[in-house]
Design a protein around this motif. Structure first.
Motif, PDB file in Angstrom:
ATOM      1  N   VAL A 159      56.844  17.494 -10.391  1.00 36.13           N
ATOM      2  CA  VAL A 159      55.803  18.364 -10.934  1.00 36.13           C
ATOM      3  C   VAL A 159      54.419  17.836 -10.580  1.00 36.13           C
ATOM      4  CG1 VAL A 159      54.736  19.207 -13.072  1.00 36.13           C
ATOM      5  CG2 VAL A 159      57.229  19.247 -12.817  1.00 36.13           C
ATOM      6  N   LEU A 160      54.199  16.538 -10.726  1.00 31.26           N
ATOM      7  CA  LEU A 160      52.877  15.973 -10.490  1.00 31.26           C
ATOM      8  C   LEU A 160      52.494  16.005  -9.013  1.00 31.26           C
ATOM      9  CD1 LEU A 160      52.881  12.922 -12.949  1.00 31.26           C
ATOM     10  CD2 LEU A 160      52.055  15.258 -13.329  1.00 31.26           C
ATOM     11  N   VAL A 161      53.420  15.635  -8.138  1.00 34.63           N
ATOM     12  CA  VAL A 161      53.095  15.574  -6.706  1.00 34.63           C
ATOM     13  C   VAL A 161      52.901  16.977  -6.144  1.00 34.63           C
ATOM     14  CG1 VAL A 161      53.984  14.916  -4.429  1.00 34.63           C
ATOM     15  CG2 VAL A 161      54.206  13.345  -6.358  1.00 34.63           C
ATOM     16  N   LYS A 162      53.631  17.932  -6.651  1.00 37.17           N
ATOM     17  CA  LYS A 162      53.514  19.304  -6.157  1.00 37.17           C
ATOM     18  C   LYS A 162      52.155  19.913  -6.532  1.00 37.17           C
ATOM     19  CE  LYS A 162      56.578  22.222  -7.700  1.00 37.17           C
ATOM     20  NZ  LYS A 162      57.861  22.937  -7.846  1.00 37.17           N
ATOM     21  N   ASN A 163      51.537  19.425  -7.591  1.00 38.62           N
ATOM     22  CA  ASN A 163      50.312  20.047  -8.095  1.00 38.62           C
ATOM     23  C   ASN A 163      49.045  19.221  -7.896  1.00 38.62           C
ATOM     24  OD1 ASN A 163      51.079  22.663  -9.684  1.00 38.62           O
ATOM     25  ND2 ASN A 163      52.668  21.160 -10.219  1.00 38.62           N
ATOM     26  N   PHE A 164      49.192  17.910  -7.616  1.00 36.22           N
ATOM     27  CA  PHE A 164      48.011  17.054  -7.526  1.00 36.22           C
ATOM     28  C   PHE A 164      48.075  16.144  -6.301  1.00 36.22           C
ATOM     29  CE2 PHE A 164      48.735  17.782 -12.105  1.00 36.22           C
ATOM     30  CZ  PHE A 164      47.530  18.415 -12.434  1.00 36.22           C
ATOM     31  N   VAL A 165      46.888  15.715  -5.860  1.00 28.92           N
ATOM     32  CA  VAL A 165      46.750  14.712  -4.806  1.00 28.92           C
ATOM     33  C   VAL A 165      46.204  13.444  -5.455  1.00 28.92           C
ATOM     34  CG1 VAL A 165      45.602  14.093  -2.645  1.00 28.92           C
ATOM     35  CG2 VAL A 165      46.327  16.466  -3.058  1.00 28.92           C
ATOM     36  N   PHE A 166      46.807  12.306  -5.132  1.00 25.26           N
ATOM     37  CA  PHE A 166      46.472  11.036  -5.776  1.00 25.26           C
ATOM     38  C   PHE A 166      45.843  10.073  -4.769  1.00 25.26           C
ATOM     39  CE2 PHE A 166      50.081  12.901  -7.934  1.00 25.26           C
ATOM     40  CZ  PHE A 166      49.708  12.835  -9.272  1.00 25.26           C
ATOM     41  N   GLU A 167      44.802   9.370  -5.208  1.00 22.77           N
ATOM     42  CA  GLU A 167      44.179   8.321  -4.406  1.00 22.77           C
ATOM     43  C   GLU A 167      43.826   7.159  -5.319  1.00 22.77           C
ATOM     44  OE1 GLU A 167      40.699  10.075  -2.810  1.00 22.77           O
ATOM     45  OE2 GLU A 167      41.751  11.412  -1.417  1.00 22.77           O
ATOM     46  N   MET A 168      43.862   5.935  -4.772  1.00 19.62           N
ATOM     47  CA  MET A 168      43.335   4.796  -5.515  1.00 19.62           C
ATOM     48  C   MET A 168      41.841   5.015  -5.697  1.00 19.62           C
ATOM     49  SD  MET A 168      46.060   3.005  -6.032  1.00 19.62           S
ATOM     50  CE  MET A 168      45.444   1.467  -6.705  1.00 19.62           C
ATOM     51  N   ARG A 169      41.325   4.796  -6.874  1.00 23.92           N
ATOM     52  CA  ARG A 169      39.914   5.076  -7.147  1.00 23.92           C
ATOM     53  C   ARG A 169      38.976   4.353  -6.180  1.00 23.92           C
ATOM     54  NH1 ARG A 169      37.789   2.387 -12.437  1.00 23.92           N
ATOM     55  NH2 ARG A 169      38.105   0.630 -11.004  1.00 23.92           N
ATOM     56  N   ASP A 170      39.327   3.090  -5.840  1.00 21.69           N
ATOM     57  CA  ASP A 170      38.450   2.275  -5.001  1.00 21.69           C
ATOM     58  C   ASP A 170      39.013   2.068  -3.602  1.00 21.69           C
ATOM     59  OD1 ASP A 170      36.678   1.919  -7.215  1.00 21.69           O
ATOM     60  OD2 ASP A 170      38.051   0.396  -7.996  1.00 21.69           O
ATOM     61  N   GLY A 171      39.857   2.984  -3.161  1.00 22.16           N
ATOM     62  CA  GLY A 171      40.385   2.894  -1.817  1.00 22.16           C
ATOM     63  C   GLY A 171      41.823   2.388  -1.777  1.00 22.16           C
ATOM     64  N   PRO A 172      42.537   2.626  -0.678  1.00 22.30           N
ATOM     65  CA  PRO A 172      43.969   2.285  -0.597  1.00 22.30           C
ATOM     66  C   PRO A 172      44.269   0.798  -0.683  1.00 22.30           C
ATOM     67  CG  PRO A 172      43.117   2.971   1.549  1.00 22.30           C
ATOM     68  CD  PRO A 172      42.043   3.274   0.551  1.00 22.30           C
ATOM     69  N   ASP A 173      43.269  -0.053  -0.400  1.00 28.45           N
ATOM     70  CA  ASP A 173      43.494  -1.500  -0.440  1.00 28.45           C
ATOM     71  C   ASP A 173      43.150  -2.119  -1.791  1.00 28.45           C
ATOM     72  OD1 ASP A 173      44.310  -1.477   2.230  1.00 28.45           O
ATOM     73  OD2 ASP A 173      42.250  -1.657   2.946  1.00 28.45           O
ATOM     74  N   THR A 174      42.949  -1.282  -2.805  1.00 27.22           N
ATOM     75  CA  THR A 174      42.624  -1.790  -4.133  1.00 27.22           C
ATOM     76  C   THR A 174      43.714  -2.756  -4.595  1.00 27.22           C
ATOM     77  OG1 THR A 174      41.482   0.254  -4.728  1.00 27.22           O
ATOM     78  CG2 THR A 174      42.234  -1.147  -6.540  1.00 27.22           C
ATOM     79  N   PRO A 175      43.354  -3.990  -4.980  1.00 26.60           N
ATOM     80  CA  PRO A 175      44.386  -4.944  -5.414  1.00 26.60           C
ATOM     81  C   PRO A 175      44.963  -4.585  -6.777  1.00 26.60           C
ATOM     82  CG  PRO A 175      42.204  -5.902  -5.671  1.00 26.60           C
ATOM     83  CD  PRO A 175      42.000  -4.579  -4.978  1.00 26.60           C
ATOM     84  N   VAL A 176      46.258  -4.785  -6.899  1.00 25.18           N
ATOM     85  CA  VAL A 176      46.982  -4.538  -8.148  1.00 25.18           C
ATOM     86  C   VAL A 176      47.657  -5.833  -8.562  1.00 25.18           C
ATOM     87  CG1 VAL A 176      48.858  -3.254  -9.243  1.00 25.18           C
ATOM     88  CG2 VAL A 176      47.349  -2.105  -7.618  1.00 25.18           C
ATOM     89  N   GLU A 177      47.531  -6.201  -9.830  1.00 25.38           N
ATOM     90  CA  GLU A 177      48.140  -7.421 -10.347  1.00 25.38           C
ATOM     91  C   GLU A 177      49.210  -7.077 -11.377  1.00 25.38           C
ATOM     92  OE1 GLU A 177      45.171  -9.744 -12.319  1.00 25.38           O
ATOM     93  OE2 GLU A 177      44.493  -8.073 -13.568  1.00 25.38           O
ATOM     94  N   ILE A 178      49.960  -8.106 -11.788  1.00 29.92           N
ATOM     95  CA  ILE A 178      51.001  -7.941 -12.801  1.00 29.92           C
ATOM     96  C   ILE A 178      50.509  -8.554 -14.105  1.00 29.92           C
ATOM     97  CG2 ILE A 178      53.387  -8.447 -13.443  1.00 29.92           C
ATOM     98  CD1 ILE A 178      53.116  -6.597 -11.051  1.00 29.92           C
ATOM     99  N   VAL A 179      50.622  -7.793 -15.187  1.00 32.61           N
ATOM    100  CA  VAL A 179      50.303  -8.319 -16.514  1.00 32.61           C
ATOM    101  C   VAL A 179      51.560  -8.228 -17.361  1.00 32.61           C
ATOM    102  CG1 VAL A 179      47.847  -7.824 -16.471  1.00 32.61           C
ATOM    103  CG2 VAL A 179      49.415  -6.050 -17.219  1.00 32.61           C
ATOM    104  N   ARG A 180      51.702  -9.161 -18.288  1.00 27.71           N
ATOM    105  CA  ARG A 180      52.941  -9.257 -19.037  1.00 27.71           C
ATOM    106  C   ARG A 180      52.758  -8.754 -20.458  1.00 27.71           C
ATOM    107  NH1 ARG A 180      56.228 -11.515 -15.659  1.00 27.71           N
ATOM    108  NH2 ARG A 180      55.414 -12.916 -14.053  1.00 27.71           N
TER     109      ARG A 180
END
Length: 555
Positions: A510-531
């Motif tokens: 449902v979401l992919v069919k209706n919306f386009v998604f981008e990282m807010r600060d570009g595709p290389d935006t770093p993502v970390e793991i929080v516990r």
């Protein structure tokens, strides 16, 4: 002349008693130490002594390094490359764990789980404190009986009836995001998606599992959402203390009885789960009593549990077990882990990966739009091959539960698919395991192993699932759902696997069919793991569990 008075009888008796108490205590300590030495000698004689990484801490072994790591799976894989597919790692206060990175060994291990390989004392203590003696806590025959009683609620027929619930939740999200985009001047909106995925999963679990709408998608605050937020904040505020607490508790489970802030948090979690359970159980019993005229066979989870209370039921469960089970299932094992954690984490990772890989996002949208109307349950399973590939690639790279630790309840011999070198320099194609040995299997390491999945194992490549040679022969040796350990294997294979996969595919479609998604600060935006309760993604620099994405309508 100095006169020395004789000691009084009471004083003499007190001295005798104190000496006697000291001797008794000393004897118990000596006996405890003697038993420990005997067990250690027996373990060393009966367990194959394997090579492994040196300890980096006298107290923690390598456990603190693992606790600090952003990617434990990569550490386990590196050690497997250096020491072989089975190796030993030094743990807390001189303890040792055996790590299995071999498909044949892991298949043997999982086939004997709940019987030969059981929960660790620490896991049992934490599970009992927070969740009760339900399906997650039980072992052996109790686990088999409880699982058999619950299995019909997760059949294909049962999940097929629930697919509309998944769509309802997905379209609530669509409506809210449409409103946010309409109010924006730029035709797009920055939306923190992880909280939305939490709400989707929680409301879905509530309605599909218990006919109860938590209303989190409508903005309602519930005891579950508040509990999750407070748990996450508590973990973040005292993460270093928490790590040390858990590490020492692995050696001395009695530590969990100390009323620390963390243990009080677990107890409060159990109290809230109990209140929710009792409320749902009371309401379901009332509805059952009001509808004695019969009707369709009950397939809902809570309905099945109420039915199992009957004395004439084939698989009778006690009232305590029934109450424990209500929040302790639905893939989901517990209401929070299921509704809040596993599926919501996977959906969040899916949106991150699609934002990082716009070509994959475009291919998936094209398949969904070409298909047309919302697919049925059977079509989701069989007709949308690229959607299936994207979902399983997310589950391969980002299993919500990264590793499993168990304790050998009996001596065993584990076969290996390739020989390893022991400490003495000999080669062996099997390892002996003594009772009391700690075993670790890292699902993250196996799912992303270059030795198993090939040189592109760390890359997000859904296409690997679409061709016969996309999955290596070594990966096909992994005995788990689609050669993954995400849902584990054996008697503890995730009971709600089909529920989770159907919800995952429904919401994502449902979401992919209706919306386009981008990282807010570009595709290389770093993502970390929080516990939190489980490891979660977070965009670096964000508070809490923030994953802000730039979202626009697909026109």
């Amino acid at each position: 002349m100095k006169i020395i008075s004789a000691p009084s009888p009471l004083g003499l008796w007190a001295n005798v008693r104190s000496v006697g108490a000291f001797n008794v205590a000393y004897s118990f300590v000596a006996l405890w130490a003697f038993v420990k030495v005997l067990r250690a000698l027996r373990w060393r004689l009966k367990t194959t002594q394997l090579r492994g990484p040196p300890r980096t801490s006298i107290i923690y072994g390598v456990s603190y390094d693992l606790a600090l790591s952003q990617d434990r799976g990569r550490m386990y894989e590196r050690w497997a490359t250096e020491y072989g597919v089975a190796y030993m790692i030094p743990s807390v206060l001189g303890q040792t764990r055996i790590v299995l990175c071999d498909p044949r060994a892991i298949a043997h291990f999982y086939a004997r789980e709940t019987w030969t390989y059981v929960q660790t004392p620490l896991s049992l203590a934490l599970l009992e404190t927070s969740m009760g003696r339900g399906l997650l806590w039980s072992q052996g025959e109790d686990h088999r009986r409880q699982r058999k009683a619950l299995t019909p609620a997760f059949s294909n027929a049962a999940i097929r009836k629930l697919t509309s619930v998944f769509y309802d939740s997905a379209y609530k999200v669509k409506g809210a995001w449409d409103t946010a985009i309409e109010s924006s001047k730029d035709g797009d909106a920055v939306i923190e998606v992880q909280n939305w995925m939490n709400h989707v999963s929680l409301d879905t679990v509530g309605i599909a599992g218990f006919s109860h709408d938590f209303g989190s998608l409508d903005g309602k605050r519930t005891s579950v959402t508040e509990m999750f937020d407070s748990t996450f904040r508590a973990n973040q505020q005292s993460s270093a203390v928490n790590r040390v607490f858990i590490l020492f508790a692995s050696a001395f489970p009695i530590i969990t009885k100390i009323p620390t802030k963390r243990m009080n948090m677990f107890k409060n979690f159990g109290v809230i789960m109990g209140e929710i359970s009792n409320d749902l159980l009371t309401r379901s019993r009332r509805e059952k009593d009001m509808n004695m005229s019969g009707g369709d066979e009950e397939k809902s989870i809570i309905g099945l549990l109420v039915k199992s209370e009957g004395q004439d039921a084939e698989l009778h469960m006690s009232k305590e077990e029934v109450v424990a089970q209500i929040p302790d299932i639905l893939q989901m094992k517990v209401l929070l882990l299921a509704g809040y954690e596993t599926t919501s984490i996977s959906l969040t990772w899916a949106l991150i990966e699609l934002s990082r890989h716009p070509d994959v996002q475009t291919s998936l949208r094209e398949e969904l739009l070409a298909f047309g109307a919302d697919p049925t349950y059977d079509q989701l399973k069989a007709n949308l091959l690229y959607l299936d590939a994207v979902v399983h690639e997310v589950l391969r790279l980002h299993p919500p539960v990264n590793e499993f630790n168990r304790l050998a309840a009996a001596d065993d011999v584990i076969p290996l698919s390739e020989p390893v070198r022991t400490k003495s320099g000999e080669m062996t194609d099997s390892i002996s395991i003594a009772k009391g040995t700690s075993i670790t299997v890292s699902s993250a390491a196996i799912n992303r192993s270059s030795a198993i999945w090939g040189p592109d194992a760390k890359e997000f490549k859904p296409d690997r699932w679409l061709t016969e040679d996309g999955i290596s022969e070594k990966a096909k040796e992994v005995q788990g759902h689609r050669h993954l350990l995400t849902f584990v294997d054996g008697p503890r294979t995730c009971l709600g696997k089909d529920f989770a996969l159907t919800e995952f595919k429904t919401v994502l479609s449902v979401l992919v069919k209706n919306f386009v998604f981008e990282m807010r600060d570009g595709p290389d935006t770093p993502v970390e793991i929080v516990r939190g309760i489980l490891p979660r993604p977070r965009v670096v620099g964000e508070d809490g569990i923030g994953v802000p994405l730039r979202i626009r309508r697909y026109e």
